[in-house]
Design an enzyme around this catalytic site. Structure first.
Site, PDB file in Angstrom:
ATOM      1  N   ASP A 309     -72.289 -12.393 112.456  1.00  0.00           N
ATOM      2  CA  ASP A 309     -72.066 -11.937 111.090  1.00  0.00           C
ATOM      3  C   ASP A 309     -72.535 -10.500 110.904  1.00  0.00           C
ATOM      4  OD1 ASP A 309     -71.461 -12.673 108.199  1.00  0.00           O
ATOM      5  OD2 ASP A 309     -73.559 -12.060 108.011  1.00  0.00           O
ATOM      6  N   GLU A 360     -67.725 -10.170 113.356  1.00  0.00           N
ATOM      7  CA  GLU A 360     -67.244  -9.893 112.006  1.00  0.00           C
ATOM      8  C   GLU A 360     -67.604  -8.438 111.734  1.00  0.00           C
ATOM      9  OE1 GLU A 360     -67.793 -10.182 107.356  1.00  0.00           O
ATOM     10  OE2 GLU A 360     -69.459 -10.397 108.740  1.00  0.00           O
TER      11      GLU A 360
END
Length: 639
Positions: A309, A360
């Protein structure tokens, strides 16, 4: 004279302090131990600048048990035969200036259910796994040539009991896994499962990196879930947050009274946007902690992938809101973050070359999925956020204006192979007033579902692997709410929803079975544009190819609610073609009652092609066409 246990820890700490201990969870935290003919538990914690550290817990009636400093390693350790599995505990830390406070164990394998926050003594015994067939199948073909269709799941809100309780791992194994298998997905991706205090953070503000959130279950139950998924041919991916951590004072922040896991510079340490603290990615001990954590989930739980993330936050010093400290040369790249990511990926792939390491990353940073030797970050996949934003913006607008914004759809073909991309419609797109995917589509309910079918068929045909967030496949009306289950009752109340779910199931299985849709996703060899300039009719057409020359699909998408009759497109070979998929079939919620007849090519040039076919392109619809009998294949290539 040091005990053998302390001598062993001192040896391990040498690697830890030099950023080279990638299984530090094997000696840090609470570990069962037998010392001096006594069975008990040894507790070890890294607190390099503490004046004293004591262990407190149920086993001491929360009285202080002084821990022993292990030389100059920064570690503290103690053995006690009174601790047992299930006992709560914490570390009582005294700083150099005499301040005292309690801290959790960063390596604890379990915690109390929030709002309680004590660490819990927990063992992770060796497991005899029964998923060898899954691993054997993974080795048969490169991950890049296999279908990857990810179903993103928030653990607590996929389904809930009538009293509001979320399902357990066992209950999800009995319901979620069969559902995902039946629907044709290849992988489940869980939003973070690690311990976190705030449900509204969805798991992205972690306190316990080595523990499963107590609300969800425990580490032993997660292992059973993964094994069951593998036995059913489903991979498991977990979201992971190595860039920043929860700022609650009982957790990692200023662990020993000084910046320990975070940067010393407050401009780099404090994450204003998310209300968290940033890991000091230049500190070698943090390298050992984080890489050990990734390997812990990969190795001890047989996870097939990790979605990292907020990579952009690790790459740019000015990515956050508020003041920032530039490099000495004034630049904004976080070279320490770059070095950490390269080291992390290199270490993980050295252990498992089939691991999915998915970034991401929301900027134009180059070579995210290139290896280190090519100046890359070393991931093997990256979310294509540009494609997602442009595509949703295009689909949200009135069809009347799409012809004037056709570049939103065609631009992605210019960079589709710059990285190994995953095309994501994730949880982030259906929260905070953004509406559900269905709610984004213009028009009445019929046209919303028609447009949504077109969107999904277009995503499935576009080069790149696929990810969709739970609920999209049933045409959820409301945007996602982390505290409620999905709108499963819509399948009973509305025929559109049931038909749409059937469409997604059909599309998913078609994607898995048609090599042209997944076998060559990383180069232009897997795709050829037929016509990307027909903005007046808002129709795009292209070919998806497999390694076998005759296994290809022709994709025609009409982005307006106007049927295109006698529509001509170029085809690569003379012969007969047939319809494979039509998003406007009655069984999917459309109006077509039968497929269109076979299409025979004519010798009529069309752009770069010598042959042409004619068909009807449905209003607001997508058609997949495949060759039935074609001539002129290159005999020197795979047929």
């Amino acid at each position: 004279m040091k005990s053998s246990a302390l001598a062993h820890i001192e040896k391990e700490m040498y690697l830890f302090n030099n950023g080279q201990h990638f299984e530090s969870y094997r000696f840090m935290g609470s570990k069962p131990s037998s010392e001096n003919n006594k069975n008990g538990w040894r507790f070890t914690v890294w607190a390099p600048n503490a004046k004293t550290v004591s262990l407190v817990g149920d086993f001491s009636e929360w009285g202080e048990i002084p821990m022993e400093r292990i030389g100059e390693t920064g570690a503290w350790s103690i053995f006690t035969e009174k601790a047992e599995v299930g006992h709560c505990y914490k570390y009582f830390i005294e700083t150099q200036d005499g301040k005292t406070f309690y801290k959790i164990d960063p390596y604890a394998l379990a915690f109390e259910v929030p709002p309680k926050d004590a660490s819990i003594v927990q063992d992770l015994p060796e497991k005899k796994w029964k998923d060898s067939l899954w691993y054997a199948n993974k080795k048969r073909k490169s991950i890049y040539k296999k279908p990857l269709n990810i179903y993103e799941v928030h653990f607590a809100s996929w389904k809930r009991h009538p009293d509001g309780r979320s399902y357990s791992f066992k209950e999800l194994a009995e319901t979620l896994i069969p559902y995902v298998k039946e629907m044709g997905y290849t992988h489940i991706e869980f939003m973070p499962l690690m311990e976190h205090p705030l449900e509204a953070s969805w798991g992205y503000q972690i306190t316990g990196y080595f523990a499963v959130a107590a609300r969800y279950g425990n580490v032993l139950e997660l292992r059973e879930f993964v094994e069951e998924a593998h036995k059913n041919g489903i991979g498991v991916i977990v979201d992971w947050v190595p860039g920043h951590f929860c700022k609650n004072d009982y957790a990692l922040p200023y662990f020993d009274g000084t910046p320990t896991y975070e940067y010393h510079d407050p401009n780099r340490a404090v994450n204003n946007r998310w209300g968290t603290m940033n890991f000091d990615l230049g500190k070698m001990q943090v390298h050992s902690f984080l890489i050990s954590n990734a390997i812990f989930w990969m190795q001890e739980f047989h996870l097939d992938g990790i979605r990292v993330d907020a990579v952009s936050n690790m790459l740019y010093l000015d990515y956050d809101e508020g003041p920032w400290t530039p490099n000495e040369d004034g630049s904004n790249h976080n070279q320490q973050g770059v070095d950490f990511l390269r080291k992390m990926n290199k270490t993980i792939f050295a252990r498992d070359s089939d691991m999915l390491m998915i970034a991401e990353e929301s900027t134009s940073w180059a070579n995210v999925t290139k290896p280190n030797e090519l100046d890359g970050l070393g991931f093997n996949y990256k979310w294509n956020m540009g494609w997602m934003n442009d595509t949703l913006r295009f689909f949200e607008m009135d069809p009347l204006f799409r012809k004037d914004n056709f570049n939103l759809i065609t631009f992605s073909f210019m960079y589709a192979f710059n990285e190994n991309f995953v095309l994501p419609f994730s949880h982030d797109e259906v929260v905070h007033g953004k509406n559900s995917l269905l709610g984004k589509m213009p028009g009445d309910r019929y046209n919303q579902f028609a447009t949504l079918r077109t969107l999904q068929a277009y995503q499935m045909a576009h080069p790149g692997k696929k990810l969709n967030f739970m609920g999209y496949e049933i045409g959820q009306f409301l945007e996602w709410r982390f505290y409620e289950e999905l709108e499963w009752d819509a399948l009973e109340k509305n025929e559109f929803n049931k038909e749409y779910q059937h469409f997604i199931k059909t599309l998913n299985h078609l994607y898995r079975n048609q090599k042209a849709l997944h076998e060559i996703d990383e180069s232009y060899e897997g795709m050829e544009i037929i016509d990307a300039d027909n903005n007046e009719e808002s129709v795009i057409s292209f070919i998806r190819k497999s390694e076998k020359e005759r296994d290809f699909l022709i994709i025609i998408t009409n982005f307006t609610p106007v049927e295109r009759r006698h529509f001509k497109i170029g085809v690569p070979y003379r012969g007969t073609y047939e319809e494979l998929l039509n998003t406007e079939m009655l069984e999917f919620g459309g109006t077509w009652t039968k497929a269109q007849p076979e299409m025979k090519s004519v010798n009529q040039p069309y752009k770069q092609f010598e042959h042409t076919i004619e068909l009807v392109v449905p209003a607001m619809g997508t058609v997949y066409v495949r060759p039935k009998r074609v001539y002129g294949l290159n005999k020197n290539k795979k047929a």
